[in-house]
Design an enzyme around this catalytic site. Structure first.
Site, mmCIF file in Angstrom:
data_model
loop_
_atom_site.group_PDB
_atom_site.id
_atom_site.type_symbol
_atom_site.label_atom_id
_atom_site.label_comp_id
_atom_site.label_asym_id
_atom_site.label_seq_id
_atom_site.Cartn_x
_atom_site.Cartn_y
_atom_site.Cartn_z
ATOM 1 N N PRO A 39 0.917 -1.252 0.031
ATOM 2 C CG PRO A 39 -0.684 -1.677 1.792
ATOM 3 C CD PRO A 39 0.479 -2.178 1.059
ATOM 4 C CB THR A 82 4.231 1.408 -3.516
ATOM 5 O OG1 THR A 82 3.158 0.503 -4.159
ATOM 6 C CG2 THR A 82 5.096 0.780 -2.422
ATOM 7 N N GLY A 83 1.977 3.979 -4.715
ATOM 8 C CA GLY A 83 1.792 4.709 -5.879
ATOM 9 C C GLY A 83 1.272 4.236 -6.955
ATOM 10 C CG HIS A 134 13.235 -4.425 25.350
ATOM 11 N ND1 HIS A 134 12.845 -5.627 25.364
ATOM 12 C CD2 HIS A 134 13.338 -3.851 24.213
ATOM 13 C CE1 HIS A 134 12.559 -6.082 24.309
ATOM 14 N NE2 HIS A 134 12.902 -4.765 23.433
ATOM 15 C CD GLU A 135 13.618 0.034 22.922
ATOM 16 O OE1 GLU A 135 14.296 -0.048 22.024
ATOM 17 O OE2 GLU A 135 12.513 -0.663 22.754
HETATM 18 P P1 ADP Z 1 -1.217 2.992 -3.675
HETATM 19 O O1 ADP Z 1 -2.285 2.993 -4.727
HETATM 20 O O2 ADP Z 1 -0.256 2.040 -4.009
HETATM 21 O O3 ADP Z 1 -1.636 2.409 -2.402
HETATM 22 P P2 ADP Z 1 -1.274 5.546 -4.080
HETATM 23 O O4 ADP Z 1 -0.796 5.863 -5.427
HETATM 24 O O5 ADP Z 1 -2.732 5.844 -3.771
HETATM 25 O O6 ADP Z 1 -0.700 4.361 -3.423
HETATM 26 O O7 ADP Z 1 -0.464 6.688 -3.436
HETATM 27 C C1 ADP Z 1 -0.825 7.744 -2.470
HETATM 28 C C2 ADP Z 1 -0.082 9.032 -2.362
HETATM 29 O O8 ADP Z 1 1.240 8.841 -2.120
HETATM 30 C C3 ADP Z 1 0.123 9.656 -3.749
HETATM 31 O O9 ADP Z 1 -1.154 10.273 -4.025
HETATM 32 C C4 ADP Z 1 1.125 10.332 -3.829
HETATM 33 O O10 ADP Z 1 0.868 11.688 -3.062
HETATM 34 C C5 ADP Z 1 2.152 9.525 -2.948
HETATM 35 N N1 ADP Z 1 3.104 8.707 -3.530
HETATM 36 C C6 ADP Z 1 3.129 7.290 -3.334
HETATM 37 N N2 ADP Z 1 3.932 6.725 -4.464
HETATM 38 C C7 ADP Z 1 4.488 7.697 -4.827
HETATM 39 C C8 ADP Z 1 5.657 7.808 -5.908
HETATM 40 N N3 ADP Z 1 6.150 7.028 -6.427
HETATM 41 N N4 ADP Z 1 6.049 9.217 -5.979
HETATM 42 C C9 ADP Z 1 5.300 10.302 -5.896
HETATM 43 N N5 ADP Z 1 4.387 10.404 -4.973
HETATM 44 C C10 ADP Z 1 4.083 8.993 -4.386
HETATM 45 ZN ZN ZN Z 2 12.870 -4.615 21.200
#
Ligand code: ADP
Ligand code: ZN
Ligand code: MG
Length: 608
Positions: free
Chosen positions: A197, A199-200, A418-419
């Site tokens: 999730p 990643t764009g 721990h830390e």
């Molecule tokens: P996904 O659909 O993979 O969950 P999204 O495309 O909805 O992710 O990304 C959410 C927001 O995060 C985008 O609107 C953008 O602002 C930012 N974002 C995510 N990936 C990128 C990227 N590779 N380059 C620039 N902005 C990004």
């Molecule tokens: Zn730990």
């Protein structure tokens, strides 16, 4: 869909309130007397007439008994008074009983609440059905988002060069489908964007439409889940009909896994069947439409392993594009894209920020920039400074700081030890990442403290030594607890899980076990996507029970050895461990430099 006459719960409540207010206004209450005052007035012969009801006595003074301009009517609360009737008779007061019609009472206590409930129900029903478009059965444009042009280009998507490269071909096709066909280009019908999730993926799909300057139809798989019978399939049909009319264009199905879960996985009673109908309709549409027209179907998922294999067959989503977490250069590029919209102070170094954010996805990085800008604004700065970014990262790394959350002193002590354990093991283990910061400020849910290590670079290859170092550092927390308190806490749960995962991967995947030789053993887990290697497709195991047992023993051996080693290491550093833990307890946060100064003071030549 338009509803000409919108029913709203707000109107209903307002009407009810108005009704009540009117009732109060129309019946001005006469001055209230105490019962004693009433009796005195009665005995003084001032009262002309009373009306006695169950709870109240309404009365009127004789005209001569009140001063001019004063109201004659009064009311008093009735108290048990058996003598009252006699007295009224004796004074010659005109009195009567009051019969309250049960109608009004019924109305108030039964009918209005019932109406209210019905109204509420109708309201909710409307909302549900309007939202999902039952009213417009089969012709629902409600949730198909059609954009003429998305306005997003590949420049807005950073750090996904390979994915962009693969998608460029599709852009070419959409720009000129005829030419493409003449040249003999063959295109997939469906392209599946796969990746974690944020990643764009959605952004990339929009960018394809934007680059080709074609309409973008999108719909989300999760929306089908809440639909009534028949609607999902109708909507899929509708979506494809609309798309074909507007070709060339892109149809984007977000969160395909919600819709395309393999039949038989999960599914609540009822919703399950409907999803299946919708999925079948989607398959029918994908098989049926004419690719040459120039409709490209893009879909996105972060759970490819859940997808129904039928979706991945040739002619459907037969091309998958990986949209992975960005590496350090990708992160820098993404930060640059988002930083364009804010004013940066000269001290901001996006490269350093990219180094500090391993594992962050595009959405996280967008969030970092946004949060940093907000922090700067809150401090009335006119530029966003490096410190703002650092704080934003801290916040996002482990959830918002919850300084006001009180954990009991004993817990704090355990967390500090721990830390410190993690940090010290990292300091004395060659190949471990450098300690950047130790903190016992509770953040977000779950994490009571954290030790932040900075990898000097993104790693694609790791040696056995480095993997063991990772396990050691993870064990540092529990080992320190065990040494100092003689008992262990639940705080190491995540550490243990991760350490076990590493050890298991070493034995199963990397051939780093001692007795089983350089061989890899597929994991038993259902996976439908063609993984490069490592998973058998249908949950069968390809090795014997004896091998499985040997693998378990190897894993356990690694873990046992590492724990013994870490315990010994910390035992040797016990005074230092306690000193740093005490300081951490006091200051809550130790920066890397301070930590290293303490380490150097205690040992002339630390390992790293
Ligand atoms: P996904 O659909 O993979 O969950 P999204 O495309 O909805 O992710 O990304 C959410 C927001 O995060 C985008 O609107 C953008 O602002 C930012 N974002 C995510 N990936 C990128 C990227 N590779 N380059 C620039 N902005 C990004
Ligand atoms: Zn730990
Ligand atoms: Mg998305």
């Amino acid at each position: 869909m338009q509803t000409p006459h919108k029913f709203s719960i707000g109107y209903f409540l307002a009407a009810l309130a108005a009704l009540l207010a009117l009732q109060v206004l129309l019946a001005p209450t006469p001055p209230r007397l105490s019962y004693l005052e009433f009796k005195r007035a009665l005995q003084a012969g001032k009262i002309e007439r009373v009306v006695i009801s169950d709870e109240l006595i309404h009365g009127w003074f004789k005209p001569e008994a009140v001063a001019a301009g004063q109201p004659r009517a009064f009311v008093t609360v009735r108290v048990p008074d058996p003598e009252l009737v006699k007295e009224l008779e004796a004074r010659g007061v005109d009195f009567s009983g009051h019969y309250e019609s049960p109608l009004l009472k019924t109305l108030l206590t039964w009918v209005i609440p019932a109406l209210f409930v019905v109204g509420l129900w109708a309201f909710l029903y409307r909302r549900l059905t309007v939202g999902s478009g039952v009213m417009a059965f089969g012709k629902s444009r409600a949730r198909i988002y059609a954009e003429k042009s998305t306005g997003v280009t590949f420049d807005d998507v950073a750090g996904q060069e390979e994915a962009k490269e693969e998608l460029r071909e599709i852009v070419e096709f959409l720009k000129n489908p005829k030419k493409f066909r003449l040249l003999g280009g063959r295109l997939p019908r469906g392209v599946l964007l796969v990746g974690p999730p944020g990643t764009g993926k959605t952004l990339l799909a929009k960018a394809v439409a934007g680059e080709a300057n074609v309409p973008f139809f999108s719909i989300s798989g999760t929306e089908f889940v809440e639909l009534f019978v028949g609607v999902g399939a109708a909507r899929v049909r509708d979506l494809f009909a609309q798309a074909q009319a507007k070709a060339p264009c892109i149809v984007f199905i977000d969160e395909l896994d919600a819709l395309g879960k393999a039949r038989g996985i999960g599914g609540v009673a009822g919703g399950h069947d409907e999803r299946e109908h919708t999925l079948n309709q989607l398959l029918v549409e994908m098989d049926g439409f004419d690719t040459s027209k120039g409709v490209i179907i893009l879909a996105a998922t972060n759970r490819p392993e859940l997808l129904d294999p039928a979706l991945l067959r040739p002619g459907r989503f037969d091309r998958q594009i990986l949209v992975d977490r960005p590496d350090v250069r990708g992160r820098e590029a993404i930060l640059r894209v988002h930083a364009k919209h804010v004013k940066l102070a000269p001290d901001v170094d996006l490269k350093v920020l990219a180094q500090r954010t391993p594992g962050f996805v595009g959405a996280d990085l967008a969030n970092v920039v946004n949060e940093a800008a907000l922090l700067a604004a809150r401090k009335n700065k006119n530029q966003v400074e490096m410190a703002d970014f650092e704080e934003a990262i801290d916040r996002i790394v482990a959830g918002l700081e919850k300084k006001n959350r009180v954990i009991n002193p004993r817990e704090r002590q355990i967390v500090a030890v721990h830390e410190t354990g993690h940090a010290l093991v990292a300091a004395f283990t060659p190949g471990a990442d450098r300690v950047h910061k130790i903190s016992i400020i509770p953040r977000g849910i779950g994490a009571l403290g954290h030790t932040q290590q900075l990898p000097t670079e993104d790693r694609y290859l790791m040696t056995r030594q480095e993997l063991l170092a990772k396990i050691d550092v993870l064990f540092g927390g529990r080992a320190a607890e065990l040494l100092v308190f003689g008992e262990v806490s639940t705080g190491a749960q995540d550490d243990l899980r991760r350490a076990t995962e590493i050890a298991r991967a070493m034995v199963l995947e990397y051939g780093m076990g001692e007795t089983l030789g350089p061989a890899a053993f597929p994991r038993v887990r259902p996976r439908f996507l063609p993984e490069p290697w490592g998973y058998t497709p249908d949950g069968t195991r390809e090795y014997s029970e004896a091998t499985a047992r040997a693998l378990d023993l190897e894993t356990k051996k690694i873990l046992d050895e590492r724990m013994a080693h870490v315990l010994q290491l910390l035992r040797d550093k016990r005074p230092l461990l306690e000193r740093i833990a005490a300081l951490l307890l006091e200051k809550e946060v130790l920066e890397g430099e301070e930590f290293w100064r303490l380490v150097r003071e205690a040992t002339p030549a630390p390992a790293s």
